[in-house]
Structures are given as structure tokens and as C-alpha cells.
Scaffold this motif. Structure first.
Motif: not given
Length: 556
Positions: A469-475, A514-520, A522-530
Motif C-alpha cells: 500500500t505504501v509502495l503504491y503511493r509512489h507516482d 523512499w519506502l523504508n522510512p515510511l514503514v515500521g 520490521h517492515e523495511r525491505c532488504v531490496a526493491v527490484e524493478v
């Protein structure tokens, strides 16, 4: 203590929530529709129409042909077919004989098809003389307990002009039928007078359909759906439509082998005496043309289908004004997709919800308050309750999400030859969905996650949808999937996979920053793969299982 049915006082569907559905068999449902309009069009296939009485006659001939083969009540009949008239005749014909239909995806490999044929004990398999189907079916005939193949021809189902063109231009797509006594043509099967010993079918106890789950983990399981499950669900879907009984032309672009189309295209349309505008597969241009040509009133689909229609260049020049209401399922319906579709067509697009094991269970109302981001209210005669995520014998704590449990006449009888699963599949007689949800004060249900998708990070529970849900907030993000990947210290850590909107230029590392500061924590991702694309199921839902398998393989 949660209210047992919070929607009861503010029910928004046009039929009373506590309506009852008397037992009815599928053949009786078809017979009723034939009696009301024998000459009405039941199927439109590429411009060729088949009336209700004509389809009934064809189904009876299928039943008689199967009886001559030695098929009896309870035997399993497989359909390895796309959306073609043969499917409809074989489906109703097998059920008239008291046999059980087993649906198989036309995209199955030899191994997948053979496994489910063996598991179900399928004796006869219907397919087409298409290069994408017949060779696979022939290999399964040789390598399994399958006894007979019945092979139809697409050309034979088309209007005369299109049939000739198909034979001329599509010869490479037609496979030669082997000279084998176990293989017969569809036309030979139905070359009879349609007479057969009609069995007495128990609508409540007799299984009509074995529908294999498209589960994201483990081996597929066959959900046993009775005649009453199917006919009750068809009537429930009709009863949420304020204009039921009005001219009804449903575009069947969803695959009939899937429970969504079985309920909303096939059985519901027949129960209402409408017309199915069948397309062999989803193609945006073909769907737009079919809606305009037939003045279709509804187009059930998944969100990716509606997105594809909105993105097609022919949208602006296609008359879609005949569409009245469309139901979206299979995946969450994004607000912008709903808004664009409604603006382009003038139709109402509502989000609904269902499972292989339950057919359709809930939908937003066609008229009145539709709450974006929810699956709406339960269908008539359907109850949804929330149970504790750790202990299904207890209600969920007040105000907290819980696992959704469904009670209703559409809930399956159980899994085929898997009685050991009943203890974990049902809770107090209701179907445990594995979906975690909340129910608001108006009885609208919101899905917040899947139990089996939960990621365990050092003992903390992470639900992927919260991060998505947080990722979908990115344009720049078009689609997103979050899974758990092995971690030596924490056990698992979240990893995200995304596709980007056209023209976006952002890296995975930039998205993660961008994502990790916006989540808890323990919810922070080790990677985001495009990626260019993300895996999807046969009906277009984003699918985690392929990505999970990839990461497990990497881990060793």
C-alpha cells in the motif's frame, strides 16, 4: 463481542439479506430458462447465436453420447476448453447425466493436466483440435488413467463465412487428430436422438463440479461444489442486481474454467435467461468490438482487464454506452481504474469477492453506497464473521482484523479426496478464507491481508499488503508485490518487486530509500527490484508464488 451481522440493519442490496434458496439442480435451472424463452439467444459466439432450446438439445445429445460410452452418475468428465459453445454443451450435458464436471485450464502443461486428471479420476476429456490443446491432451491420454478424448472444432462453431476463413487462414493452428479408437469427434458424440436414462439428482448432496484451486502454495486441491452450491450462487448474484430480468447480454471474456466466470458468466446468465457473448480469450480490441456489436450490458472482469481496455487506442471510438454494471474481482480494484472506466463507459464498476471454494460471496451494491477499497456487503443468505488469526475457534478481538469465515449456501462441501483438510478448512461449519479483514459499522468488508502471505521477521508479523500500500503511493509504481525472503538472523525479511508506470525512471535502490522510512522497522525491505513485468495468475491476479520460488532457489 462482534455483531453477528452488522449489515442487517443497513443492507444495501435490493433483496432481503435473510432470503432462502430452495434446493435446485443445474439441469433444472437450465430447463427453467428454456421454458421461459426457448428461442431466446443463450450464446453469441463470434456472431453466431445459439438459442436456449438449441443448446438444451445439444446438451441432451452430449449426455446421450456419454451414456453410450458407459459414463454413469458420479463419473468425472473433464473440460480442457476455452470459451467456446462446446464447453457449454459439454458442461450441461455431463450434469444432466449426473456426472461431475472437472475444469482444466487450457494453459496447463502435460504434467499439470495429467496430475489433475489422475487426482480427480477423470474418465473422458473434452478438448479442441487446436495445436495449443490437442497434442497435450493426447499425451495425457497415453500417460494417465484417462479413457477417452472428445475433440471439437472451432471452425464448426463459427458462422459460415468465418468458418471458411478459419479453415483457410488458421490451418497451422489446427492439429491432426490421431487415428485412435479412444478419440472421437464432438460431432460423432452428439449424433444421436438425445435420449438417455435421466438420473435422480440430489441437489444438496450430489457434487456437480470439481474446481481445482489456483492456490499460491502447495498442490492444487479440488473443491467439491454441489448442484445447490452452483444454483444458489447464481440466484444470489441475480438478487443483488436491481434490474434483474431486464435484457441481459454478458461478455464472457473471463475463462469459463475459472469459478468467477462459472458463477457470473455461465450459471448466472442462464438462471436469468440472458445471453453469453463468448470470446475464446481476453483481447482488449475483441472485447471492445463485442460490446459495441452486441450492445452488451455487463462485462465481468479482473482489474487488469479494465486497465487494458482503458489503455487501448480504440477506446475513444468505441460505443460502450450499453454497459450498465460490471463486477470486478480476483484482485483489489484501484480507485483510479474504477473512476476511469466509469467515466469512459457510463457504467457502474463495483468490486466483489469470492473464492474457488465459495463462488461469489460479497459485492458492493450496484446502486447506492459503494465503498472503494472494500468488497462490499455479503450476498443474500451469506454471513461473514471474523475469527482470531491465531485461534479460529474464537471471535476476533473487537475492533481488530480477523480471518474471514463465510457461511452460506454457496460454500463447498469439502475438498475432493482430502477429508483430512476439513478440520482446518472449516470453522463452526463456515469456510475459513485465509483472508484477513475488517467489517465496518455498515457491514462493508475490507480485505487487509492473507494469512499465508504473512512474513515472520524475528517474531514480528509483517503483512505484505501494508508495505505494498505504501509502495503504491509512489507516482512511479504501477504494480507491487512484497514477499518474505530467507534471512539468517531474522528468519525472513521483506523484499519488494515492482513495475513502473510508462516513462518513469527510478531505481530499486531509490525506491527502497523512499519506502523504508515510511514503514515500521520490521517492515523495511532488504531490496526493491524493478522488473518489466510481474507474474500473474490465469485470470490476471498478481501472483507471489513464482517470486517466492525464485528466492528460495537463490537461497539454495
Amino acid at each position: 463481542m462482534q455483531h453477528p451481522n452488522p449489515w442487517a440493519t443497513g443492507y444495501s442490496h435490493p433483496t432481503a439479506w435473510d432470503r432462502e434458496y430452495p434446493p435446485m439442480t443445474v439441469p433444472a435451472m437450465l430447463a427453467g430458462a428454456v421454458a421461459r424463452g426457448p428461442q431466446a439467444a443463450m450464446i453469441d459466439f463470434m456472431g453466431r447465436t445459439y438459442g436456449y432450446a438449441e443448446v438444451l438439445d445439444g446438451a441432451r445429445r452430449v449426455a446421450a453420447g456419454l451414456h453410450k460410452m458407459g459414463i454413469e452418475r458420479g463419473d468425472r468428465i473433464g473440460l480442457f476448453l476455452p470459451n467456446v459453445p462446446h464447453y457449454v454443451a459439454a458442461y450441461y450435458g455431463a450434469l444432466m447425466l449426473g456426472a461431475v464436471v472437472v475444469n482444466f485450464s487450457p494453459l496447463y502443461s502435460v504434467e499439470e493436466l495429467a496430475h489433475q486428471v489422475e487426482d480427480s479420476g477423470t474418465r473422458v476429456l473434452f478438448t479442441l483440435s487446436a495445436t495449443a490443446l490437442l497434442p497435450t491432451a493426447v499425451k495425457v491420454l497415453a500417460a494417465s488413467g484417462l479413457e477417452r478424448l472428445v475433440v471439437g472444432s472451432i471452425a464448426g462453431a463459427l458462422p459460415r463465412g468465418k468458418s471458411l476463413l478459419y479453415r483457410l487462414l488458421k490451418r497451422k493452428e489446427v492439429a491432426a487428430r490421431p487415428d485412435d479408437a479412444r478419440i472421437t469427434t464432438f460431432s460423432a458424440l452428439i449424433a444421436n436422438d438425445g435420449r438417455f436414462p435421466e438420473p435422480v439428482i440430489d441437489a444438496v448432496r450430489d457434487v456437480a463440479l470439481i474446481q481445482y484451486t489456483g492456490g499460491t502454495t502447495g498442490s492444487p486441491k479440488g473443491a467439491m461444489l454441489t448442484h445447490q452450491n452452483l444454483t444458489a450462487n447464481a440466484r444470489q448474484i441475480i438478487d443483488v442486481d436491481p434490474e434483474a430480468g431486464a435484457p441481459d447480454r454478458i461478455v464472457g471474456a473471463l475463462p469459463l474454467f475459472h469459478i468467477f466466470a462459472n458463477a457470473c458468466v455461465l450459471n448466472r446468465t442462464v438462471a436469468n435467461g440472458g445471453t453469453m457473448v463468448l470470446l475464446p480469450r481476453f483481447d482488449a480490441a475483441a472485447v471492445l468490438a463485442a460490446v459495441e456489436r452486441t450492445k452488451a450490458t455487463s462485462l465481468p472482469g479482473v482489474p487488469t482487464m479494465y486497465q487494458a481496455l482503458m489503455d487501448h487506442p480504440k477506446l475513444a471510438t468505441t460505443d460502450l454506452s450499453s454497459l450498465r454494471v460490471c463486477i470486478s474481482g480476483g484482485a483489489p480494484l484501484a480507485g483510479p481504474v474504477k473512476a476511469r472506466f466509469e467515466a469512459a463507459t457510463g457504467a457502474v464498476l463495483v468490486e466483489g469477492y469470492g473464492l474457488t471454494e465459495s463462488g461469489i460471496a460479497a459485492t458492493n451494491p450496484y446502486e447506492g453506497l459503494a465503498k472503494t477499497g472494500t468488497i462490499g456487503q455479503p450476498l443474500p443468505a451469506t454471513t461473514m464473521r471474523l475469527v482470531d488469526r491465531e485461534d479460529a475457534t474464537r471471535d476476533a478481538p473487537a475492533g481488530e482484523p480477523g480471518e474471514i469465515v463465510i457461511h452460506g449456501p454457496q460454500v463447498m462441501a469439502g475438498y475432493w479426496q482430502r477429508p483430512e483438510l476439513d478440520a482446518t478448512t472449516f470453522a463452526d461449519g463456515g469456510l475459513r478464507t485465509g483472508d484477513v479483514g475488517v467489517i465496518d459499522e455498515d457491514g462493508y468488508v475490507r480485505i487487509v491481508d492473507r494469512l499465508k502471505d504473512m512474513i515472520s521477521v524475528g517474531g514480528f508479523k509483517v503483512f505484505p499488503s501494508r508495505v505494498e500500500t505504501v509502495l503504491y503511493r509512489h507516482d512511479a509504481v504501477r504494480d507491487a508485490i512484497v514477499i518474505g525472503v530467507p534471512d539468517a538472523y531474522q528468519g525472513e525479511r521483506p523484499k519488494a518487486f515492482v513495475t513502473l508506470v510508462e516513462g518513469a525512471a527510478v531505481t530499486g535502490d531509490e525506491l527502497m530509500a523512499w519506502l523504508n522510512p515510511l514503514v515500521g522497522k520490521h517492515e523495511r525491505c532488504v531490496a526493491v527490484e524493478v522488473r518489466d513485468a510481474l507474474p500473474r495468475t490465469l485470470v490476471g491476479k498478481l501472483s507471489r508464488k513464482e517470486l517466492v520460488a525464485e528466492e528460495l532457489a537463490k537461497a539454495g
